[in-house]
Design an enzyme around this catalytic site. Sequence first.
Site, PDB file in Angstrom:
ATOM      1  N   HIS A 151      -3.741   7.246   0.974  1.00 11.32           N
ATOM      2  CA  HIS A 151      -3.703   5.887   0.387  1.00 11.32           C
ATOM      3  C   HIS A 151      -5.034   5.546   0.790  1.00 11.32           C
ATOM      4  O   HIS A 151      -5.758   5.758   1.751  1.00 11.32           O
ATOM      5  CB  HIS A 151      -2.720   5.031   1.133  1.00 11.32           C
ATOM      6  CG  HIS A 151      -3.274   3.621   1.034  1.00 11.32           C
ATOM      7  ND1 HIS A 151      -3.489   3.094  -0.510  1.00 11.32           N
ATOM      8  CD2 HIS A 151      -3.353   2.402   1.902  1.00 11.32           C
ATOM      9  CE1 HIS A 151      -3.884   1.657  -0.219  1.00 11.32           C
ATOM     10  NE2 HIS A 151      -3.801   1.635   1.052  1.00 11.32           N
ATOM     11  N   CYS A 189       0.795  -1.095  -0.065  1.00 14.36           N
ATOM     12  CA  CYS A 189       0.138  -0.024  -0.132  1.00 14.36           C
ATOM     13  C   CYS A 189       0.749   1.202   0.010  1.00 14.36           C
ATOM     14  O   CYS A 189       0.192   2.362  -0.519  1.00 14.36           O
ATOM     15  CB  CYS A 189      -0.809   0.188   1.196  1.00 14.36           C
ATOM     16  SG  CYS A 189      -1.963  -1.519   1.168  1.00 14.36           S
ATOM     17  N   ASN A 214      -9.594  -0.541  -2.707  1.00 16.42           N
ATOM     18  CA  ASN A 214      -8.330  -0.342  -2.394  1.00 16.42           C
ATOM     19  C   ASN A 214      -7.307  -0.858  -3.453  1.00 16.42           C
ATOM     20  O   ASN A 214      -7.283  -2.071  -3.462  1.00 16.42           O
ATOM     21  CB  ASN A 214      -8.130  -0.951  -0.938  1.00 16.42           C
ATOM     22  CG  ASN A 214      -6.718  -0.978  -0.469  1.00 16.42           C
ATOM     23  OD1 ASN A 214      -5.774  -0.444  -1.142  1.00 16.42           O
ATOM     24  ND2 ASN A 214      -6.327  -1.168   0.592  1.00 16.42           N
TER      25      ASN A 214
HETATM   26  O1  UT7 Z   1      -4.553  -0.883   2.519  1.00 12.99           O
HETATM   27  C1  UT7 Z   1      -3.729  -1.321   3.653  1.00 12.99           C
HETATM   28  C2  UT7 Z   1      -4.171  -1.199   4.898  1.00 12.99           C
HETATM   29  N1  UT7 Z   1      -5.203  -1.784   5.257  1.00 12.99           N
HETATM   30  C3  UT7 Z   1      -6.113  -1.269   6.054  1.00 12.99           C
HETATM   31  O2  UT7 Z   1      -5.872  -0.113   6.457  1.00 12.99           O
HETATM   32  C4  UT7 Z   1      -7.334  -1.906   6.343  1.00 12.99           C
HETATM   33  C5  UT7 Z   1      -7.713  -1.628   7.607  1.00 12.99           C
HETATM   34  N2  UT7 Z   1      -8.835  -2.422   8.317  1.00 12.99           N
HETATM   35  C6  UT7 Z   1     -10.167  -2.116   7.982  1.00 12.99           C
HETATM   36  O3  UT7 Z   1     -10.194  -1.287   6.862  1.00 12.99           O
HETATM   37  C7  UT7 Z   1     -11.292  -3.002   8.522  1.00 12.99           C
HETATM   38  O4  UT7 Z   1     -10.644  -3.600   9.716  1.00 12.99           O
HETATM   39  C8  UT7 Z   1     -12.286  -3.913   7.851  1.00 12.99           C
HETATM   40  C9  UT7 Z   1     -12.848  -3.077   6.735  1.00 12.99           C
HETATM   41  C10 UT7 Z   1     -11.217  -4.775   6.976  1.00 12.99           C
HETATM   42  C11 UT7 Z   1     -12.931  -4.635   8.438  1.00 12.99           C
HETATM   43  O5  UT7 Z   1     -13.792  -3.904   9.378  1.00 12.99           O
HETATM   44  P1  UT7 Z   1     -13.949  -4.141  10.829  1.00 12.99           P
HETATM   45  O6  UT7 Z   1     -15.037  -3.160  11.093  1.00 12.99           O
HETATM   46  O7  UT7 Z   1     -12.727  -4.361  11.448  1.00 12.99           O
HETATM   47  O8  UT7 Z   1     -14.822  -5.552  10.839  1.00 12.99           O
HETATM   48  P2  UT7 Z   1     -14.359  -7.068  11.518  1.00 12.99           P
HETATM   49  O9  UT7 Z   1     -13.066  -7.556  10.573  1.00 12.99           O
HETATM   50  O10 UT7 Z   1     -14.011  -6.718  12.851  1.00 12.99           O
HETATM   51  O11 UT7 Z   1     -15.557  -8.034  11.435  1.00 12.99           O
HETATM   52  C12 UT7 Z   1     -16.861  -7.543  12.050  1.00 12.99           C
HETATM   53  C13 UT7 Z   1     -17.405  -8.789  11.625  1.00 12.99           C
HETATM   54  C14 UT7 Z   1     -17.359 -10.071  11.634  1.00 12.99           C
HETATM   55  O12 UT7 Z   1     -18.307 -11.007  12.214  1.00 12.99           O
HETATM   56  P3  UT7 Z   1     -18.590 -11.123  13.734  1.00 12.99           P
HETATM   57  O13 UT7 Z   1     -17.365 -11.917  14.036  1.00 12.99           O
HETATM   58  O14 UT7 Z   1     -18.609  -9.863  14.464  1.00 12.99           O
HETATM   59  O15 UT7 Z   1     -19.779 -11.946  13.775  1.00 12.99           O
HETATM   60  C15 UT7 Z   1     -16.916 -10.476  10.412  1.00 12.99           C
HETATM   61  O16 UT7 Z   1     -17.032 -11.849  10.076  1.00 12.99           O
HETATM   62  O17 UT7 Z   1     -18.167  -8.515  10.324  1.00 12.99           O
HETATM   63  C16 UT7 Z   1     -17.839  -9.753   9.749  1.00 12.99           C
HETATM   64  N3  UT7 Z   1     -17.367  -9.364   8.213  1.00 12.99           N
HETATM   65  C17 UT7 Z   1     -18.273  -9.294   6.979  1.00 12.99           C
HETATM   66  N4  UT7 Z   1     -19.685  -9.277   6.964  1.00 12.99           N
HETATM   67  C18 UT7 Z   1     -20.172  -8.849   5.959  1.00 12.99           C
HETATM   68  C19 UT7 Z   1     -16.079  -9.415   7.844  1.00 12.99           C
HETATM   69  N5  UT7 Z   1     -16.207  -9.133   6.353  1.00 12.99           N
HETATM   70  C20 UT7 Z   1     -17.519  -8.948   5.974  1.00 12.99           C
HETATM   71  C21 UT7 Z   1     -18.329  -8.807   4.564  1.00 12.99           C
HETATM   72  N6  UT7 Z   1     -19.368  -8.809   4.749  1.00 12.99           N
HETATM   73  N7  UT7 Z   1     -17.449  -8.420   3.605  1.00 12.99           N
END
Ligand code: UT7
Length: 334
Positions: free
Chosen positions: A261, A115, A291
């Site tokens: 980014h 990234c 992204n």
């Molecule tokens: O580019 C390089 C650097 N990258 C970044 O800076 C990205 C940084 N991180 C993020 O942008 C976020 O962490 C994400 C967008 C990737 C994820 O968001 P989050 O709010 O951290 O969600 P999470 O991973 O904690 O997941 C929350 C819930 C989970 O379900 P439970 O365990 O709470 O029941 C996941 O299984 O959301 C679920 N989940 C989804 N649900 C629907 C994860 N992905 C999805 C999805 N659709 N695509």
Amino acid sequence: MYNSKIIGLGKYLPENVVTNDDLSKMMDTNDEWIQERTGIEERRWIKEGTDDTSAVMGAKAARMAIERSGLTKDDIDFIVFATMTPDYYFPGCGVQVQDMLDIKNVGAIDIRNQCSGFVYAISVADQFIKTGMYKNILVVGAEYHSNGLDKSTRGRGVTVIFGDGAGACVLSREEDTTKGILSTHLHSEGKYADKLIVEAPSIKHWVPQIMEAEEEDLSYFPFMDGTFVFKHAVIRFSEVIIEGLTKNGLQKEDIDMLIPHQANLRIAQFIQKKFALRDDQVFNNIMKYGNTTAASVIIALTEAWEQDKIKEGDNVVLAAFGSGFTWGSVIIKW
Ligand code: UT7
């Protein structure tokens, strides 16, 4: 010593638009979740059967950047290509661009910094120009993610974020050292390599091991500990922007345009709030493209410029954070 200045910008996005609703037909996800957590509405994914790859898209963006610079391909002295999704394990995409654009036999290197790849690439090019070694450098960022993603529900945490695309610029010698790229700032923290990683294929985990592996071997799909990465991203983005401003005697109020980014709209909004920037001081296009890692900053910079959002004399700040971890910033007097 010289400065370097961006004199031409270009981009290329594959035509094929994939909406959040399209993704919900492949995996258990939905538009509401994706928009709420990331701000992404759609992304471009290369359609099977087209010739596009990272190198091909990079070459298309590069051709536009050279045309807009007023130079010709024969004026290019060096090529720097940033990607984490190269066409080949080796050689890199830089040499492919040299061939595709029929540029003379100049040097070409690839930057593998995910990234923050474009920020690293522009910093590398800037050093060559500063010392007088080269005059005009083609800097490219391109990614072809869609062919390497886990499109089942298992991969939804990562797959919904990534998009394909390319951007490029021509960086050229600037005699006036108060203009152009004023400074670049690069950092890394390798202890978190496993928090955002594609492990294989690698020499440690090569084709025979992959072929023998159980179906459960997910090492060739991107893995991200999203929450962990998010927490580090907001801290490092802020630090490295402040570092760049301080180095140049600037305050946050002096930022005319911040191009972060495009990792997650929520990260950009957090930074915007922290620096008390107005909407017109920050450029985001993650809504349309997702992204695109090493391509994201240069695609966004190109679009901000195309939309007349950057004027001569503006203080433009580029900043990125990602896998490695690596992060960096670039301070430009446009
Ligand atoms: O580019 C390089 C650097 N990258 C970044 O800076 C990205 C940084 N991180 C993020 O942008 C976020 O962490 C994400 C967008 C990737 C994820 O968001 P989050 O709010 O951290 O969600 P999470 O991973 O904690 O997941 C929350 C819930 C989970 O379900 P439970 O365990 O709470 O029941 C996941 O299984 O959301 C679920 N989940 C989804 N649900 C629907 C994860 N992905 C999805 C999805 N659709 N695509």
